[in-house]
Design an enzyme around this catalytic site. Structure first.
Site, PDB file in Angstrom:
ATOM      1  CB  ALA A   1      41.214  33.698  49.893  1.00 40.65           C
ATOM      2  CG  ASP A   2      43.213  34.965  43.623  1.00 37.41           C
ATOM      3  OD1 ASP A   2      42.080  35.268  43.211  1.00 37.41           O
ATOM      4  OD2 ASP A   2      44.071  34.419  42.913  1.00 37.41           O
ATOM      5  CB  THR A   3      44.341  29.621  45.132  1.00 42.81           C
ATOM      6  OG1 THR A   3      43.774  29.696  46.451  1.00 42.81           O
ATOM      7  CG2 THR A   3      45.292  28.431  45.070  1.00 42.81           C
TER       8      THR A   3
END
Length: 194
Positions: free
Chosen positions: A70-72
């Site tokens: 995941a990455d934000t």
């Protein structure tokens, strides 16, 4: 339940999975985040980063596992607000968010390490900040909470006092869209959290 790997160094993503009572291990993805073009639209940028992280972790595991990457990113006026480089950068980010709405995108990539089956998706949440005074911004920066977070704030901590409302998934802003992830795990990988 199949063995889960979280391909992330984020303490917030770790805490979210722990709160769901999911048994998992963590593998540091050692991914080259600079290899993703920052000119991409936000949803493609975070999907690419999540995919790079997930597949980097897959290379580190020999047994069949379900790997979650995941990455934000925070976006304002189509510009990325990543983790601040220092206090001045944090101040400028928070000042630019003051009294405005912005969007938070999280990309997720789920991979079966044995079959290479993968599913990539993203979630978008709009966040509305109240007007902030310079003194409030400075006081918040002094807490140190902002320094390791995209957009220079943490919705789950003291940064919550700046937020008037959100439109979308709260956990997406924290760093892992739980509803979307649970749906992918169940529908694509036959992993039911409940």
């Amino acid at each position: 339940m199949k063995k889960i790997i979280l391909a992330s160094n984020s303490p917030r993503r770790k805490e979210i999975l722990e709160n769901l009572n999911i048994k998992f291990d963590i593998i540091s993805p050692d991914a080259d985040e600079d290899s993703v073009d920052k000119a991409l639209p936000a949803h493609l940028y975070v999907e690419n980063l999540a995919s790079i992280k997930a597949f980097a972790a897959v290379k580190k595991t020999a047994l069949e596992k379900i790997v979650i990457g995941a990455d934000t990113v925070v976006t304002l006026d189509d510009k990325f607000l990543l983790k601040p480089k220092g206090e001045e950068d944090a101040f400028n980010m928070l000042k630019s968010l003051s009294g405005r709405s912005h969007s938070v995108y999280t990309g997720i990539c789920v991979v079966n390490s044995h079959t290479a089956q993968s599913c990539i998706a993203y979630e978008k949440t709009d966040v509305y900040f109240r007007k902030l005074s310079d003194d409030e911004i400075i006081s918040y920066i002094k807490t140190g909470e902002c320094m390791d977070k995209a957009g220079a704030y943490g919705i789950q901590g003291l940064g919550s006092i700046f937020i008037e409302k959100i439109n979308g998934d709260y956990f997406n802003v924290v760093g892992l869209p739980v509803c979307r992830l649970a749906k992918i795990l169940k529908e694509e990988f036959c992993v039911d959290i409940l």
